[in-house]
Design an enzyme around this catalytic site. Structure first.
Site, PDB file in Angstrom:
ATOM      1  N   SER A   1      -4.209 -30.996 -26.402  1.00  0.00           N
ATOM      2  CA  SER A   1      -4.893 -29.806 -26.925  1.00  0.00           C
ATOM      3  C   SER A   1      -6.242 -30.066 -27.567  1.00  0.00           C
ATOM      4  CB  SER A   1      -3.995 -29.086 -27.928  1.00  0.00           C
ATOM      5  OG  SER A   1      -3.025 -28.308 -27.260  1.00  0.00           O
TER       6      SER A   1
ATOM      7  N   LYS B   1      -9.250 -28.233 -26.206  1.00  0.00           N
ATOM      8  CA  LYS B   1      -9.627 -26.873 -26.606  1.00  0.00           C
ATOM      9  C   LYS B   1     -10.987 -26.815 -27.295  1.00  0.00           C
ATOM     10  CE  LYS B   1      -4.986 -24.800 -26.980  1.00  0.00           C
ATOM     11  NZ  LYS B   1      -4.111 -25.900 -26.560  1.00  0.00           N
TER      12      LYS B   1
ATOM     13  N   SER C   1      -3.738 -23.503 -31.888  1.00  0.00           N
ATOM     14  CA  SER C   1      -3.717 -24.179 -30.588  1.00  0.00           C
ATOM     15  C   SER C   1      -3.106 -23.288 -29.515  1.00  0.00           C
ATOM     16  CB  SER C   1      -2.949 -25.505 -30.685  1.00  0.00           C
ATOM     17  OG  SER C   1      -3.304 -26.361 -29.635  1.00  0.00           O
TER      18      SER C   1
END
Length: 522
Positions: A86, A89, A332
């Site tokens: 993640s 991102k 997230s």
């Protein structure tokens, strides 16, 4: 607090396996790190931390720089391509802020080409999706209320739902097929809703309420009008018994299987479950809202390309992007990430697809000398085809400091040790009671065999450092305490020689670990 989602052992893709073979030797090998002028002892301290036994057999890519000047303070395997999970991102967020702009909004419309005759609308009613990743049932309710307020009481045609703003590919490249029932792997559609203000789009919230021991639990769903069916049941166990309840959708359907039990003294438990065909589900919820306000509609049907050419009867605008990136990065949120990629493609090339959006992301990075050798298959980091290096992340962090959208970006990053949901986010339970608490603003990333952290940390002198730590290919104990200790050291914490390498403080026992099993986000 919802129960833990079971972790699975995922087999790496061919690309990931190749990357593993090309990564330099594991931390601790001679000549595998370089330093520039740095605070006294920093390099030696980081070397000690990266020699922690929990990193045996693993690979780490690390880079630390002054975020204002870009001056490198420490690096190790900084060009090694790693699975970012993640942390990817931050690339998606920066690209969206740059290419769409902080004030970009997503618009959902109700349209018609029909003719009005008193309370009767002769023709079809079209619910047109604008890619809003934050659309709620209450927003659809407001659209229905507005239509009823104009005096419409009957629609003679169909309720059409138009999700054509994005392509019809619902799942990202390299996503695991058996993740599909779980809320961190939603189907992506230009017309979708979320059950609450954390915006887990393409899901419903199933609430399980225990009854007397031995009896079935109560089951409710949000939104209430969502067309899901339940099979099986969850029973109420004795007080203090084990929580074993699960709500899992059967693939290709909107049937949710219920199994297990909940202790009688547990209290209501929430499970977020993906839906099949989010656009059709959204249309069903909208139709129910119309009926509540006295507007009669007929059957629902997916619109063709020409159905949305009529006039606008009602519209809903999302919050601006600068506000949407807060739940996106703090929590997230995978679904928001993929909407941003497809929206970039739609706005910049006229094609709302992963391919078009990621081409624009690569062009943005390349234009600003931030690209290099890398691979990006989605916006969230859920795909195991993604490959990034610490150097690429740190370069992006220093670039971001010079951009007009930096303040919005910085505020949206999780803050270490802050228990407030929309401040600490995925770092709420980490580094509490250390010098890093409140000083680390960074994006987390984790999946099987991967743990990572990238962002900013204020050092003892008040200087803002950009740092990235990517760890891959571990199979034993999590290296997260080592990652946290690195951040603590950068914030001016104790040297490992005094505190002992690998003795980083762990999260508070009562903290909700948003990326680790509890409402899991990869």
């Amino acid at each position: 607090m919802r129960p833990a989602v079971k972790r699975r052992v995922l087999l790496p893709t061919a690309a990931a396996l190749l990357a593993a073979l090309l990564v330099p030797p594991a931390p601790g090998a001679a000549g595998d790190r370089t330093t520039a002028t740095s605070p006294a002892g920093l390099a030696a301290d980081l070397d000690i931390l990266l020699a922690d036994p929990r990193l045996t057999g693993a690979h780490a890519s690390v880079q630390i720089a002054d975020s204002a000047s870009g001056h490198i303070l420490y690096q190790r395997h900084e060009h090694a391509l790693m699975l970012p999970a993640s942390t990817l991102k931050v690339v998606t967020a920066a690209s969206a802020l740059q290419l769409l702009g902080p004030q970009h909004r997503f618009t959902t419309e109700v349209r018609t080409s029909g003719r009005r005759s008193g309370p009767v609308l002769h023709g079809d009613l079209v619910l047109r999706g604008g890619g809003d990743p934050s659309l709620l049932a209450t927003d659809l309710d407001a659209l229905a209320r507005h239509l009823a307020g104009t005096g419409i009481r009957q629609v003679t045609g169909r309720l059409l739902f138009d999700d054509s703003r994005y392509d019809s590919v619902p799942l990202g490249p390299g996503w695991a097929w058996d993740d599909q029932p779980y809320y961190f792997s939603p189907q992506i559609s230009a017309l979708t809703i979320a059950p609450d203000e954390e915006f887990d789009l393409g899901t419903v919230k199933v609430t399980l309420t225990p009854a007397a021991p031995g009896g079935p639990v109560g089951v409710t769903v949000t939104p209430a009008a969502a067309p899901v069916q339940f099979r099986g049941r969850v029973t109420t166990g004795p007080p203090g018994s084990e929580f074993t309840a699960e709500a899992v959708r059967n693939l290709g359907t909107n049937q949710i299987g219920l199994t297990g039990s909940i202790p009688a003294d547990y209290g209501p438990a929430d499970e977020w479950v993906t839906v099949d065909d989010p656009a059709a589900v959204t249309a069903t919820v909208f139709a129910a809202a119309l009926r509540r306000y006295g507007v009669g509609v007929r059957e629902q049907q997916r619109a063709d390309g020409s159905a949305s050419a009529g006039r606008v009867l009602a519209r809903h605008d999302s919050a601006p992007l600068a506000e949407l990136i807060v739940p996106f990065l703090k929590l997230s949120n995978n679904g928001i990430a993929e909407h941003l990629v497809k929206e970039i493609g739609r706005m910049k090339s006229g094609e709302g697809s992963w391919r078009a959006g990621l081409e624009e992301v690569s062009r943005f990075l390349r234009t600003n000398s931030l690209d290099g050798d890398r691979n990006q298959a989605d916006g969230s980091g859920l795909s195991r085809y993604n490959l990034m290096s610490a150097q690429q992340f740190t370069a992006l962090l220093t670039f971001a400091r010079r951009q007009p959208w930096y303040d919005a970006w910085y505020r949206a990053l999780p803050v270490a040790g802050d228990p407030r949901r929309m401040v600490g986010g995925t770092l709420a339970g980490r580094m509490r009671g250390t010098l890093a608490e409140g000083k680390v603003h960074a994006k987390t990333g984790s999946m099987t065999g991967v743990d990572a952290l990238t962002g900013y940390v204020e050092d003892a002198s008040g200087r803002l450092l950009a740092f990235t730590v990517l760890v891959n290919h571990f199979a034993g104990p999590s290296p997260r305490p080592v990652i946290d200790r690195i951040a603590i050291r950068l914030a001016g914490g104790d040297e490992p020689a005094r505190t002992g390498a690998g003795t980083a403080p762990t999260s508070s026992s009562g903290a909700r670990q948003w990326e680790d099993c509890l409402r899991h986000r990869c």
